[in-house]
Design a protein around this motif. Structure first.
Motif, PDB file in Angstrom:
ATOM      1  N   SER A 251       0.805  -1.214   0.000  1.00  0.00           N
ATOM      2  CA  SER A 251       0.000   0.000   0.000  1.00  0.00           C
ATOM      3  C   SER A 251       0.842   1.271   0.000  1.00  0.00           C
ATOM      4  N   ASP A 316      -5.277   6.381   3.411  1.00  0.00           N
ATOM      5  CA  ASP A 316      -4.382   5.295   2.997  1.00  0.00           C
ATOM      6  C   ASP A 316      -4.090   4.392   4.193  1.00  0.00           C
ATOM      7  N   ARG A 428       0.497   2.359  -7.474  1.00  0.00           N
ATOM      8  CA  ARG A 428      -0.341   3.549  -7.459  1.00  0.00           C
ATOM      9  C   ARG A 428      -0.734   4.020  -8.862  1.00  0.00           C
ATOM     10  N   HIS A 429       0.164   3.854  -9.825  1.00  0.00           N
ATOM     11  CA  HIS A 429      -0.092   4.416 -11.150  1.00  0.00           C
ATOM     12  C   HIS A 429      -0.474   3.348 -12.180  1.00  0.00           C
ATOM     13  N   ARG A 432      -3.850   0.488 -11.016  1.00  0.00           N
ATOM     14  CA  ARG A 432      -5.232   0.972 -11.042  1.00  0.00           C
ATOM     15  C   ARG A 432      -5.761   1.036 -12.472  1.00  0.00           C
ATOM     16  N   ASN A 433      -4.947   1.507 -13.393  1.00  0.00           N
ATOM     17  CA  ASN A 433      -5.390   1.594 -14.778  1.00  0.00           C
ATOM     18  C   ASN A 433      -5.362   0.235 -15.463  1.00  0.00           C
ATOM     19  N   LEU A 435      -6.250  -2.481 -14.155  1.00  0.00           N
ATOM     20  CA  LEU A 435      -7.425  -3.247 -13.722  1.00  0.00           C
ATOM     21  C   LEU A 435      -8.712  -2.808 -14.413  1.00  0.00           C
ATOM     22  N   LEU A 436      -8.652  -1.741 -15.213  1.00  0.00           N
ATOM     23  CA  LEU A 436      -9.865  -1.258 -15.873  1.00  0.00           C
ATOM     24  C   LEU A 436     -10.502  -2.299 -16.787  1.00  0.00           C
ATOM     25  N   LEU A 506     -14.553   4.134 -12.661  1.00  0.00           N
ATOM     26  CA  LEU A 506     -13.117   3.970 -12.496  1.00  0.00           C
ATOM     27  C   LEU A 506     -12.310   4.818 -13.467  1.00  0.00           C
ATOM     28  N   ASP A 507     -12.836   5.073 -14.649  1.00  0.00           N
ATOM     29  CA  ASP A 507     -12.104   5.846 -15.647  1.00  0.00           C
ATOM     30  C   ASP A 507     -12.824   7.166 -15.890  1.00  0.00           C
TER      31      ASP A 507
END
Length: 514
Positions: A251, A316, A428-429, A432-433, A435-436, A506-507
């Motif tokens: 995390s 967080d 973090r960067h 997340r994207n 997993l879209l 999410l996006d």
């Protein structure tokens, strides 16, 4: 947004009506409603044919019967469902669906959650170690698992995951240590490839993983753990501390001392509450409502601990402490369930063969909440593994491909150029994207699987939606088949709507235009 939802619902309802109408007419032609009477030698066979015809209202045209069925199904909107009767057993379809849906949800919940966690984790590591030996190995295993026939995997699991394991539990003697040594070396190679690093680090990882695996297996065999599996307070402490360190690392990184201290505090609280919880479990009759309440309390305590330690980003810290506490709570629950292993295994209905090969529960098991859950676990084990192996392969490939695409984007290079460490860049960067795409795949997989894993449920005798569908087809029961088609169709609609809105949430680049 409202107009978009209304248009989607209207169009999908029309499609669902057309599909059910066409399938009703096709099934009416394809099914043989007199299959059990055609070979009958009864002297009143003609009367039996006539009685069957009246029972199923076959003299009425199929189109009229469809609209009668649709009228009964529409009553579900006002709480008055009439989905017909399974004529062979005489039971109402709504009664059959209740047990089938519950069993299928139990099965897919256990298998899908594990498959998603493992698939995403292994897919990320495979993408990070692209073109390494580990990556090639995971790619090979994924394609192998994806191509394996489910019925063959299920048969192998019955033989080696239940029959042989039950034999070994009753007589845990080894004729040769070579399989154990090979397994330990394989685990060492796996973790060496997964963690990577320089030559020295890889050697240390290999040796450590091999020795830890060997020590764990030796302890299990030497201590009689197979006859009475138990986690205990020591196990809770070890797992809690490990969860605190791993969750903090993933995390925020271990350099964030406030988050690390917060998660370790949650681990200490979990260890201190272990014995009081054992007394509560003993003196208070438990149920799932109690479990849910205790989980809410645990997450509330974790939130309080996270906000108390705060840090650069308090939420967080809260997120990390909640994940850590969730792992500890599941561990304590599993420990209490396993405490009934000896009582459960020695029950006459189990006869010291606890790993089940068929059914959703053992007959004549009238234990408490813990014994009942242990019985459910032993029956869930094999069909869940069969589903996990297939789903794991697809989620791994999706995650790896999406992660590789994201890692080549400009904003990832910018993040690295700003001096961010690799863990922050990935977690973090990139993640997340990455997993879209999964956000549009997983809801569809989860909700449509409620329609039943037909082959798996049939082989393992699991009375879920899939087995209900197959049994109804074999008995030419039209009403249960139509109920199955209706439910799976509605769930497919819900799944696609959830996927659309989840993707939009999410996006931020995606907006639903009304």
């Amino acid at each position: 947004m409202i107009m978009f939802i209304l248009r989607r619902l209207l169009s999908t309802v029309l499609v669902l009506i057309v599909v059910t109408f066409v399938l009703y007419l096709l099934l009416n032609v394809a099914l043989d409603f007199f299959w059990d009477l055609r070979s009958s030698t009864s002297p009143n066979v003609e009367a039996l044919f006539e009685a069957r015809r009246r029972l199923l209202d076959l003299d009425t045209p199929a189109v009229v019967r469809y609209f009668k069925w649709l009228a009964g199904a529409s009553g579900c909107l006002i709480g008055q469902c009439d989905l017909g009767i399974a004529w062979k057993s005489g039971q109402e379809v709504t009664f059959l669906l209740q047990g089938a849906i519950i069993n299928t949800i139990k099965l897919i919940t256990a298998s899908t959650v594990v498959a998603i966690i493992l698939g995403i984790a292994v897919g990320i590591i495979s993408a990070i170690r692209q073109y390494s030996g580990f990556d090639y190995f995971i790619t090979f295993v994924s394609f192998l698992l994806y191509s394996l026939p489910v019925f063959w995997v299920a048969v192998l699991l019955k033989q080696y995951g239940a029959i042989e394991i039950n034999n070994f539990i009753n007589d845990p003697t080894l004729t040769s240590w070579w399989p154990i040594i090979i397994a330990c070396l394989a685990m060492g190679l796996f973790w060496m490839g997964a963690l990577g690093g320089g030559k020295k680090r890889r050697i240390i990882t290999f040796v450590t993983a091999t020795l830890v695996t060997f020590g764990t297996i030796y302890y299990i065999l030497a201590s009689g753990w197979l006859q009475q599996p138990r986690i205990g307070v020591v196990g809770v402490i070890i797992i809690g501390a490990g969860a605190a360190v791993v969750m903090t690392f993933l995390s925020t990184g271990l350099k964030n001392k406030r988050v690390l201290y917060a998660t370790l505090t949650c681990a200490v609280i979990g260890a201190l509450l272990y014995m009081p919880l054992q007394y509560l479990f003993y003196y208070q009759e438990m149920n799932w409502l109690w479990m849910f309440g205790l989980l809410i309390v645990a997450l509330a305590v974790a939130t309080g601990v996270g906000l108390a330690f705060r840090g650069p980003d308090p939420w967080d810290t809260v997120r990390t402490t909640c994940f850590t506490t969730l792992i500890i709570a599941v561990t304590i629950f599993a420990d209490r369930v396993l405490q009934g292993w000896r009582e459960y295994s020695s029950h006459p209905a189990i006869n010291n063969r606890p790993i089940a090969t068929i059914g959703a529960s053992a007959p004549n098991i009238n234990g408490d909440f813990w014994i009942t859950n242990l019985d459910s676990f032993t029956h869930l084990l094999l069909p869940s593994i069969a589903l996990i192996l297939i789903s794991f392969a697809s989620y791994t490939r999706y995650t790896r491909g999406s992660m590789l695409e994201v890692m080549g984007q400009d904003y990832i290079r910018t993040a690295r150029a700003k001096g961010l460490n690799e863990r922050t860049v990935i977690m973090r960067h990139a993640l997340r994207n990455a997993l879209l795409p999964l956000a549009s795949i997983i809801p569809v997989d989860i909700i449509t699987m409620i329609g039943g894993a037909v082959i798996t449920e049939t082989i393992f005798g699991w009375n879920g939606m899939g087995k209900l569908f197959i049994d109804s087809m074999n008995r030419s029961e039209l009403d249960p088949i139509m109920a199955y088609i209706l439910i799976t169709g509605i769930l497919a609609i819900v799944a696609n709507l959830v996927a659309d809105f989840l993707y939009a949430v999410l996006d931020p680049r995606i907006r639903v235009n009304a």
